[in-house]
Write a protein that holds these residues in place. Sequence first.
Motif, PDB file in Angstrom:
ATOM      1  N   UNK A 132       0.680  -0.404   0.175  1.00 56.14           N
ATOM      2  CA  UNK A 132       0.056   0.156  -0.234  1.00 56.14           C
ATOM      3  C   UNK A 132       0.599   0.724   0.121  1.00 56.14           C
ATOM      4  N   UNK A 133       1.987   1.602   1.204  1.00 58.34           N
ATOM      5  CA  UNK A 133       2.324   2.544   1.302  1.00 58.34           C
ATOM      6  C   UNK A 133       3.541   2.330   0.719  1.00 58.34           C
ATOM      7  N   UNK A 134       4.015   1.472   1.441  1.00 57.39           N
ATOM      8  CA  UNK A 134       5.084   0.663   1.345  1.00 57.39           C
ATOM      9  C   UNK A 134       6.571   1.595   2.365  1.00 57.39           C
ATOM     10  N   UNK A 135       5.606   1.917   3.295  1.00 56.56           N
ATOM     11  CA  UNK A 135       6.499   1.977   4.299  1.00 56.56           C
ATOM     12  C   UNK A 135       7.541   1.538   5.184  1.00 56.56           C
ATOM     13  N   UNK A 136       6.796   0.072   4.940  1.00 58.27           N
ATOM     14  CA  UNK A 136       7.575  -0.777   6.024  1.00 58.27           C
ATOM     15  C   UNK A 136       7.952  -2.310   4.699  1.00 58.27           C
ATOM     16  N   UNK A 137       7.221  -2.087   3.889  1.00 59.20           N
ATOM     17  CA  UNK A 137       7.593  -3.438   2.739  1.00 59.20           C
ATOM     18  C   UNK A 137       9.208  -2.887   2.270  1.00 59.20           C
ATOM     19  N   UNK A 138       9.111  -1.656   1.922  1.00 57.53           N
ATOM     20  CA  UNK A 138       9.962  -1.427   0.919  1.00 57.53           C
ATOM     21  C   UNK A 138      11.306  -1.556   1.232  1.00 57.53           C
TER      22      UNK A 138
END
Lengths: 794, 264
Positions: free
Chosen positions: B29-35
Amino acid sequence: MPEGTGSATGIGASVKRKEDFRFLTGRGTYTDDINRPGQTYAYILRSPHASADIVKIDSAKAAKAPGVVAILTGADYDKGGLPCGWQIHSKDGSPMIEPPHFPLCKDKVRHVGDQVALIIAETYAQARDAAELIDVSYKETKPIVSLADADKPGAAQVWPEAKNNTCFDWHIGDKAAVDAAFAKAAHVTKIDIVNQRLIPNAMEPRAAIGDFDRATGEFTLYTTSQNPHVIRLLMGAFVLQIPESKLRVVAPDVGGGFGSKIFHYAEEALVTWAAGKVERPVKWTSDRSEAFLTDAHGRDQINHAELAMDKDGKFLALRVNTKANMGAYLSTFAPCVPTYLSATLLAGVYSTPAIYAEVKAIFTNTAVVDAYRGAGRPETTYLLERLVEKAARETGIDRVEIRRKNFIPVDAFPYQTPVALQYDSGDYFSTLDMALKTADWAGIDKRKADSKAKGKLRGIGISTYLEACGIAPSAVVGSLGARAGLYETGQIRVHPTGSVTVFTGTHSHGQGHETTFAQLVSDGLGIPIENVEVSHGDTNKIPFGMGTYGSRSLAVGGSAIVKAMDKIITKSKRIAAHLMEASVADVEFKNGVFTVVGTDKSVPFGTVALTAYVPHNYPITELEPGLEETAFYDPLNFTFPGGCHICEVEVDPDTGTVEVLKFTAVDDIGRVINPMIAEGQIHGGVAQGIGQALLEAAAYDEESGQLLTGSYMDYTMPRADNIPNITVGNHVTLCTHNPLGAKGVGEVGAIGSPPAVINAVLDALLPLGVKDITMPASPHRVWQAIQTAKKAAE
Amino acid sequence: MHNFAFHRPTSVADAAKAIGAASDGKFVAGGQTLLPTLRQRLAEPSDMIDLSAIAELKGIKVEGDGITIGAATTHTEVANSADVKKTIPALAHLASLIGDHQVRQRGTIGGSIANNDPAADYPAAVLGLGATIRTNKREIKADDFFKGMFETDLAEGEIITAVHFPKPEKAGYEKFRQPASRFALVGVFVAKTGGGIRVAVTGAGPGVFRSKELEAALGGNFTADAAKGVKISANGLNGDLHGSPEYRASLVSTLAARATAAAS
């Protein structure tokens, strides 16, 4: 050098920085911005263990991965180890233990992040993918991490040749005199200090590109360095055996160093060596995680100190015992930090007649530790100012009075300390008085009451510090173990139409030299600042210089420029005398114009420059054409900035949060060239000092040796909202032995501030019975200290 | 990061199809953890299914007795929403405290609660307000949704579509930041609702949890003093470089008191 002409771009003017347009608009050229034709990319496979034998490295599969150009390991490495630039001798006269430091580990890894293999590929991603295919078998061994325990019997050994992990056991001062003074002391104050390990965190991570030109046989290294000539000397002569004439080192724009980019690192040697092997340029850029693991860390001392006083609170003697962490290897200047940059400063601003210090340097399975902004002086200042504060609390003497009572008197300069250094000038009373007034020290009780009414605790803390910059002279530091000279070079090339290029051996990586040095020359030659360019950072352009560290650039590098400028003026006067048909003795130079005293004859500087290069009407039989001069300046002594820092904090006793409300720094940094830049340097230094006092600490797991603070998730960097407005004052006494009277400003902020902050926190917590706290005074630590004091009071 | 196949569906149904077809797919979604996780090569998904182009996952609506926030709504949108500020000011305040400006521009409420980081802010509001999590398959009550560290009741491939927050009488959120990461070392959400007092604690334990002791104390007397007097047990709380379990326990009552005082 005169005091300056008062011009708008000369000495004393807050000229806006020439380099700011380039930096603020993203037009700088940093090492990672440079790409060479045919360039390959390197990734370094690093040790996941703190201590292990390398049993086998199988890179067969990785070698076949897409894009791989070469995979090199310790077995392939056939050159020298990284040298240490300073040799210390132990008390018994034996030289320090200097274990080998190969850029690729041969048979053992000694800290998490140690270099195991160099993977070179067409792209960075391919190099990294291939690294995952390398199979390294390790046999793990027990690491030693704790500095406190590393020299105890039974501790794991980092190096077999360093018994009890001890690199050296050194001392300074008169032990007998100190013992005698303690025997008759009316009061003795003792303190134990942990000066925690810090991670430098320059904004730009390290990077290096090695390039080899087969046609000329010349190597080039582009690197993030504070001192490209030092890297050329160390890497060329000791590591790779490349003559200086075939090795060029370029340190282009560098995004912050704070000391961490002084040292010669393994990666610099590896990319240069590998470029020769693969005959293509090899680029390595550290990512932030690697920077945490492998940049040289700072501080990491534990100290025990004792102060003997007479019944009036006059200091009689000081006794200090220090253990300093070196990490797993000896970094370039590591041994001099806890010795000649720490222990020699133990007199501080005080006239303590007898001092004795013992320093043990210890190996542990951690990243190397070396000079970091202040390098040894923050450790000593923190120790002294915590100790003096404690002495005041114990004896009931006012904490300002005890300092004043023991200051070196203004008329005692030059002042010989009992620990080798001789201070040339200083006036600690004036900086103290100015700071007390600026900080409204006298009004603190009312402010404390205001805070108390809100349920908060307010405190104020002071530090009166002294430091030493511009480490010199070469002959003296050589006798103390330095394996290099510590002069600086300046070269002035006047071009035919009167513009000037200044070549300096110092290096600017945030300090603003391109502006400050241009101001010196604009002032001295009376030419517009736009006509002065400052060039640094390329060994093919600049005469051999030593670089930037230890707040030396203006005091040493600026002095070299002044000396070169003096030579330019001397020669120019002879040309002008010829043009005006006058005697040289009658020629005067002022504001860019040569005149014959007592006449209306004059020649501007530009005409002299043109004449030097178009010598049609020229004293050619007496004088060479051209106008270019070089000076090497070797200082007569260190310089000694000092001053007073005052910090005011408010503590939330429920959460332990410390808020810095006010910070006042009144410093004596000698002659100031650009007050705006000098103030900025102090702001930055104080921010780093507040960082050490309240926020930053590197932590390793004691069992595994893993770095627990390996990212910004756990390593607390100071941020804008941690830093208050800083009020800066300046009280100048001139350095007596360099032509500028300059002392140095780069480190004073980081040196003077930590004890001021901690003394303020302890002052706030005094009503609760808290007497000690270890840096950083994080909310958790402050809360714990309050709980412990509460329990003790129950 | 490693290579992966990238999908950008425009409907929830297509997103569900894409994840079903992937061998090891991940929603972003926002990618703030995944990226950051991908960049450190700590995760290696075969497929990334980007939820940011799905219009039905976005937006804030006043609905019935409360407010409904689409799963792909950013923290900034929640923090700045006039409807949220009016209906549940504590929720807008909480969103304004997440991460930093850049994080709030990218991070989403659905991403935050699906990840269920034990130090995230949103789980405290979702649990503290007794919110309902809507997915492409069902509705889940907050009390049933959070299952401990990084675990939720979501099934494989299930997509959060929105979160419905009932309007409380009063609510407050107080956060004490971990000094380095500025995640919640402890965050306490206090709400006085029709169904009683709810107190949700994030950061202190292995996952967001309700404090029965604080709920009992505030149930009788909704004042800061009542909360401050509660002694929280350190048992089972997190301990690390930035705070011992005892410190976190102490912060829970301190912050509950401050959240109660600030509740509106």
